[in-house]
Motif scaffolding. Structure first.
Motif, PDB file in Angstrom:
ATOM      1  N   LEU A  24      50.979  46.851  70.779  1.00 43.20           N
ATOM      2  CA  LEU A  24      51.824  46.636  70.118  1.00 43.20           C
ATOM      3  C   LEU A  24      52.197  46.521  68.404  1.00 43.20           C
ATOM      4  O   LEU A  24      52.622  47.044  67.916  1.00 43.20           O
ATOM      5  CB  LEU A  24      53.061  45.267  70.104  1.00 43.20           C
ATOM      6  CG  LEU A  24      53.521  45.677  71.531  1.00 43.20           C
ATOM      7  CD1 LEU A  24      53.538  43.771  71.811  1.00 43.20           C
ATOM      8  CD2 LEU A  24      54.739  46.321  71.824  1.00 43.20           C
ATOM      9  N   TRP A  28      54.454  48.100  65.105  1.00 39.91           N
ATOM     10  CA  TRP A  28      55.549  47.983  64.282  1.00 39.91           C
ATOM     11  C   TRP A  28      54.783  47.358  62.998  1.00 39.91           C
ATOM     12  O   TRP A  28      56.266  47.161  62.157  1.00 39.91           O
ATOM     13  CB  TRP A  28      55.155  46.326  64.618  1.00 39.91           C
ATOM     14  CG  TRP A  28      55.601  45.846  65.941  1.00 39.91           C
ATOM     15  CD1 TRP A  28      56.315  46.602  66.924  1.00 39.91           C
ATOM     16  CD2 TRP A  28      55.847  44.824  67.769  1.00 39.91           C
ATOM     17  NE1 TRP A  28      56.691  46.209  68.161  1.00 39.91           N
ATOM     18  CE2 TRP A  28      56.391  44.697  68.746  1.00 39.91           C
ATOM     19  CE3 TRP A  28      55.611  43.477  66.907  1.00 39.91           C
ATOM     20  CZ2 TRP A  28      56.632  44.360  69.814  1.00 39.91           C
ATOM     21  CZ3 TRP A  28      55.256  42.399  67.962  1.00 39.91           C
ATOM     22  CH2 TRP A  28      56.332  42.340  69.129  1.00 39.91           C
ATOM     23  N   LEU A  76      54.503  36.529  69.408  1.00 37.91           N
ATOM     24  CA  LEU A  76      54.719  37.983  68.671  1.00 37.91           C
ATOM     25  C   LEU A  76      56.707  38.361  68.986  1.00 37.91           C
ATOM     26  O   LEU A  76      57.247  39.748  68.318  1.00 37.91           O
ATOM     27  CB  LEU A  76      54.211  38.741  69.559  1.00 37.91           C
ATOM     28  CG  LEU A  76      52.524  38.757  69.158  1.00 37.91           C
ATOM     29  CD1 LEU A  76      51.902  40.015  70.019  1.00 37.91           C
ATOM     30  CD2 LEU A  76      52.643  39.059  68.674  1.00 37.91           C
ATOM     31  N   LEU A  80      58.079  40.286  65.727  1.00 39.65           N
ATOM     32  CA  LEU A  80      59.519  41.360  66.154  1.00 39.65           C
ATOM     33  C   LEU A  80      60.673  41.003  65.593  1.00 39.65           C
ATOM     34  O   LEU A  80      61.603  41.833  64.805  1.00 39.65           O
ATOM     35  CB  LEU A  80      59.768  41.755  67.513  1.00 39.65           C
ATOM     36  CG  LEU A  80      60.562  43.173  67.419  1.00 39.65           C
ATOM     37  CD1 LEU A  80      59.698  44.098  66.813  1.00 39.65           C
ATOM     38  CD2 LEU A  80      60.510  43.421  69.097  1.00 39.65           C
ATOM     39  N   LEU A  83      60.980  40.949  62.323  1.00 42.40           N
ATOM     40  CA  LEU A  83      60.293  41.952  61.027  1.00 42.40           C
ATOM     41  C   LEU A  83      61.962  43.015  61.345  1.00 42.40           C
ATOM     42  O   LEU A  83      62.295  43.929  59.925  1.00 42.40           O
ATOM     43  CB  LEU A  83      59.400  43.064  62.012  1.00 42.40           C
ATOM     44  CG  LEU A  83      58.485  42.364  61.736  1.00 42.40           C
ATOM     45  CD1 LEU A  83      57.098  43.188  62.303  1.00 42.40           C
ATOM     46  CD2 LEU A  83      57.195  42.475  60.183  1.00 42.40           C
ATOM     47  N   GLN A  84      62.554  43.085  61.795  1.00 44.46           N
ATOM     48  CA  GLN A  84      64.451  43.842  62.629  1.00 44.46           C
ATOM     49  C   GLN A  84      65.135  43.099  62.844  1.00 44.46           C
ATOM     50  O   GLN A  84      66.279  43.690  62.312  1.00 44.46           O
ATOM     51  CB  GLN A  84      64.003  44.280  64.069  1.00 44.46           C
ATOM     52  CG  GLN A  84      62.717  45.182  64.785  1.00 44.46           C
ATOM     53  CD  GLN A  84      63.428  45.725  66.476  1.00 44.46           C
ATOM     54  OE1 GLN A  84      64.476  45.429  66.874  1.00 44.46           O
ATOM     55  NE2 GLN A  84      62.505  46.823  66.177  1.00 44.46           N
ATOM     56  N   ALA A  91      64.993  40.687  70.359  1.00 41.50           N
ATOM     57  CA  ALA A  91      63.497  40.881  70.373  1.00 41.50           C
ATOM     58  C   ALA A  91      62.937  40.919  72.027  1.00 41.50           C
ATOM     59  O   ALA A  91      62.117  42.275  71.582  1.00 41.50           O
ATOM     60  CB  ALA A  91      63.246  40.286  69.385  1.00 41.50           C
ATOM     61  N   ILE A  95      61.152  44.068  73.215  1.00 42.35           N
ATOM     62  CA  ILE A  95      59.865  44.124  73.751  1.00 42.35           C
ATOM     63  C   ILE A  95      59.455  43.992  75.714  1.00 42.35           C
ATOM     64  O   ILE A  95      59.200  44.875  76.094  1.00 42.35           O
ATOM     65  CB  ILE A  95      58.927  42.623  74.051  1.00 42.35           C
ATOM     66  CG1 ILE A  95      58.664  42.829  71.883  1.00 42.35           C
ATOM     67  CG2 ILE A  95      57.233  43.126  74.067  1.00 42.35           C
ATOM     68  CD1 ILE A  95      58.513  41.094  71.399  1.00 42.35           C
ATOM     69  N   ARG A  98      60.035  47.485  76.088  1.00 42.18           N
ATOM     70  CA  ARG A  98      58.840  48.567  75.612  1.00 42.18           C
ATOM     71  C   ARG A  98      57.695  47.873  76.972  1.00 42.18           C
ATOM     72  O   ARG A  98      57.190  49.391  76.557  1.00 42.18           O
ATOM     73  CB  ARG A  98      58.295  47.481  74.736  1.00 42.18           C
ATOM     74  CG  ARG A  98      57.422  48.548  73.895  1.00 42.18           C
ATOM     75  CD  ARG A  98      57.140  50.349  73.231  1.00 42.18           C
ATOM     76  NE  ARG A  98      55.803  49.913  72.908  1.00 42.18           N
ATOM     77  CZ  ARG A  98      55.220  50.630  73.732  1.00 42.18           C
ATOM     78  NH1 ARG A  98      55.104  51.158  75.397  1.00 42.18           N
ATOM     79  NH2 ARG A  98      53.717  51.170  73.920  1.00 42.18           N
ATOM     80  N   GLN A 128      67.750  51.346  62.458  1.00 46.56           N
ATOM     81  CA  GLN A 128      66.302  51.670  63.975  1.00 46.56           C
ATOM     82  C   GLN A 128      65.248  53.295  63.902  1.00 46.56           C
ATOM     83  O   GLN A 128      64.526  53.533  64.151  1.00 46.56           O
ATOM     84  CB  GLN A 128      66.960  51.941  65.476  1.00 46.56           C
ATOM     85  CG  GLN A 128      66.382  50.039  65.484  1.00 46.56           C
ATOM     86  CD  GLN A 128      68.224  49.780  66.343  1.00 46.56           C
ATOM     87  OE1 GLN A 128      68.386  51.077  67.192  1.00 46.56           O
ATOM     88  NE2 GLN A 128      67.722  48.700  67.388  1.00 46.56           N
TER      89      GLN A 128
END
Length: 335
Positions: A24, A28, A76, A80, A83-84, A91, A95, A98, A128
């Motif tokens: 991951l 990222w 994590l 995420l 970060l997003q 988030a 995940i 994903r 995105q």
């Protein structure tokens, strides 16, 4: 779904994410690199120009930006979300999708998310799309760099310390002048990335390169045959040497299912697909077995594990470990 179940499901997603951290984090934070047991990268959330202050622990998932006291978290999922710029539930859902976990919403009840405005939705989709395009551009650039380095390499020396330590032949590996081994990582038969292995066995990928879905092949898949899918390259080399069968090395447990499914899609029923799993007997939850079982289920494959003699040490986990231990026992008996 009750409110009390949401934190528990987010926690479970965070646990799964940590097991797949080495898959991951390069996605990222594609400009990062592994340094020991940490992923060090630019903080893309504040436009860092250089890596150094922002790090994520591969052991715990804790992350911290030493240049920004407010930027830190314990797993994590929170990373995420940071970060997003989204909530932890969103988030965790990303995940969950994903990694195909089926954790969020597993009870069948819908999770009510806060409604976003049309402008917020458009801004999120644009963000995105831009992130995906930057990632694809980086992947293309790294694939070119990998091809150039591969051309510079020469056939690997069988006396390389890593190959001798693992007691395997170099097969298709190459080696740079400085001594680092080059392990090819392919996607649909094309070279897209490299793994470097130095004389001490330290490993790293080309920073920012594609890892998810990539594999390192050993041998050729021809007609109706058996094809093994395993984690590390040394494990694959051991399997290839002892069986003569083709092997693809997924490089980590989190990538096993993706590679296995791609092999099934590519070769169909012409291959007897076998997942050669690691047996992490000393790790809680035995992540090697868990990942191998999931991969076998998703790819309609068989699964095998090392058969440990009663006196085999518990720290041994893969087929190369078993090979080395048996070789050592044989030498002891001969001496």
């Amino acid at each position: 779904m009750t409110r009390s179940s949401i934190p528990e499901q987010i926690r479970r997603v965070a646990e799964h994410a940590l097991r797949a951290a080495e898959t991951l984090l390069p996605e990222w934070l594609p400009d990062g690199a592994r340094q020991g047991r940490e992923w060090v990268a630019r903080n893309i959330a504040r436009g860092d120009r250089r890596a150094g202050s922002f790090g994520v622990s591969l052991d715990t998932g804790r992350w911290n930006d030493f240049a920004d006291d407010s930027a830190h978290g314990g797993d994590l999922v929170s990373l995420l979300a940071y970060l997003q710029g989204c909530g932890q539930l969103e988030a965790a859902q990303a995940i969950d999708r994903r990694l195909a976990l089926g954790v969020i919403g597993a009870s069948g009840s819908a999770i009510a998310l806060p409604q976003e405005s049309e402008a917020e939705r458009l801004a999120r989709e644009i963000r995105q799309d831009e992130q995906r395009e930057r990632l694809e551009q980086r992947h293309r650039a790294v694939a070119i760099e990998a091809a150039q380095l591969w051309e510079l390499g020469r056939p690997a020396d069988p006396r390389h310390p890593y190959l001798q330590a693992k007691d395997v032949a170099p097969y298709n590996l190459r080696q740079l002048r400085g001594g680092r081994l080059l392990v090819p990582l392919c996607l649909d038969g094309r070279l897209v990335n490299l793994q470097f292995i130095d004389g001490q066995g330290a490993k790293r990928f080309l920073a920012g390169g594609r890892v998810t879905g990539t594999y390192s092949p050993l041998g050729r898949v021809e007609g109706r045959c058996r094809l093994f899918v395993c984690e590390g390259w040394a494990t694959g080399a051991t399997l290839h040497a002892h069986t003569g069968c083709a092997v693809v090395c997924a490089m980590n447990a989190g990538n096993l299912a993706t590679v296995a499914m791609s092999m099934r899609a590519r070769h169909g029923e012409d291959v007897e697909l076998v997942i050669a799993g690691d047996d992490d007997r000393q790790s809680p939850g035995n992540p090697g077995r868990a990942a191998a079982n999931r991969a076998a289920l998703k790819a309609d494959a068989l699964v095998v594990y090392p058969e440990w003699p009663a006196d085999a040490p518990l720290e041994l986990s893969d087929f190369n470990d078993l090979h080395l231990w048996r070789a050592h026992k044989y030498k002891e008996q001969r001496s």
